[in-house]
Design a protein around this motif. Structure first.
Motif, PDB file in Angstrom:
ATOM      1  N   ASP A  87       0.856  -2.496  -9.664  1.00  0.00           N
ATOM      2  CA  ASP A  87      -0.281  -2.173  -9.724  1.00  0.00           C
ATOM      3  C   ASP A  87      -0.188  -2.002  -7.941  1.00  0.00           C
ATOM      4  N   PRO A  88      -0.935  -0.878  -7.404  1.00  0.00           N
ATOM      5  CA  PRO A  88      -1.574  -0.712  -6.169  1.00  0.00           C
ATOM      6  C   PRO A  88      -2.521  -1.198  -5.710  1.00  0.00           C
ATOM      7  N   ARG A  89      -3.412  -1.826  -6.120  1.00  0.00           N
ATOM      8  CA  ARG A  89      -4.734  -2.909  -5.607  1.00  0.00           C
ATOM      9  C   ARG A  89      -4.114  -3.141  -5.368  1.00  0.00           C
ATOM     10  N   LYS A  90      -3.271  -4.665  -6.682  1.00  0.00           N
ATOM     11  CA  LYS A  90      -2.153  -4.860  -5.924  1.00  0.00           C
ATOM     12  C   LYS A  90      -1.467  -5.668  -5.024  1.00  0.00           C
ATOM     13  N   TRP A  91      -1.256  -5.160  -4.420  1.00  0.00           N
ATOM     14  CA  TRP A  91       0.234  -4.380  -4.022  1.00  0.00           C
ATOM     15  C   TRP A  91      -1.006  -4.123  -2.127  1.00  0.00           C
ATOM     16  N   TYR A  94      -2.217  -7.885  -2.264  1.00  0.00           N
ATOM     17  CA  TYR A  94      -1.873  -9.901  -2.404  1.00  0.00           C
ATOM     18  C   TYR A  94       0.020  -9.149  -1.518  1.00  0.00           C
ATOM     19  N   GLY A  95      -0.037  -7.870  -0.903  1.00  0.00           N
ATOM     20  CA  GLY A  95       1.473  -7.059  -0.724  1.00  0.00           C
ATOM     21  C   GLY A  95       2.916  -7.397  -1.809  1.00  0.00           C
ATOM     22  N   PRO A  96       3.404  -7.230  -1.392  1.00  0.00           N
ATOM     23  CA  PRO A  96       4.502  -7.579  -2.059  1.00  0.00           C
ATOM     24  C   PRO A  96       4.883  -8.956  -2.953  1.00  0.00           C
TER      25      PRO A  96
END
Length: 102
Positions: A87-91, A94-96
């Motif tokens: 999920d690019p938004r979570k990435w 929050y980062g990896p």
């Protein structure tokens, strides 16, 4: 005499270029963000998964080997795609994910 010398100088690059024909155009690896190809050799046969994984990791993706023809002159092809659950938004927020080995 000068015309013949001038013509010989102009023809020199044309005569020497076929000697270089196969030296500079043979790449062992070629790829971009969607995948790539690896020239097959017996040495590469053991590590082509690692080569593809390192290349796709540059784009935060995982590799998938699509074809592996094991003879000289052919290539191992792979594609890079986002891992399942990406999920690019979570990435961005929050980062990896950090994996904990317990």
């Amino acid at each position: 005499m000068r015309k013949h010398l001038f013509a010989a100088v102009l023809m020199l690059p044309l005569l020497t270029s076929p000697g270089w024909a196969g030296l500079l155009d043979t790449l062992r690896f070629e790829g971009n963000s969607t995948g790539g190809i690896i020239a097959w050799t017996p040495e590469v046969d053991r590590i082509y998964h690692n080569i593809a994984a390192v290349h796709c990791a540059n784009y935060n993706k995982v590799p998938e080997i699509t074809s592996a023809h094991r003879w000289y002159g052919d290539y191992v092809a792979f594609r890079c795609h986002f891992p399942r659950g990406y999920d690019p938004r979570k990435w961005m927020i929050y980062g990896p994910r950090v994996r904990a080995f317990n």
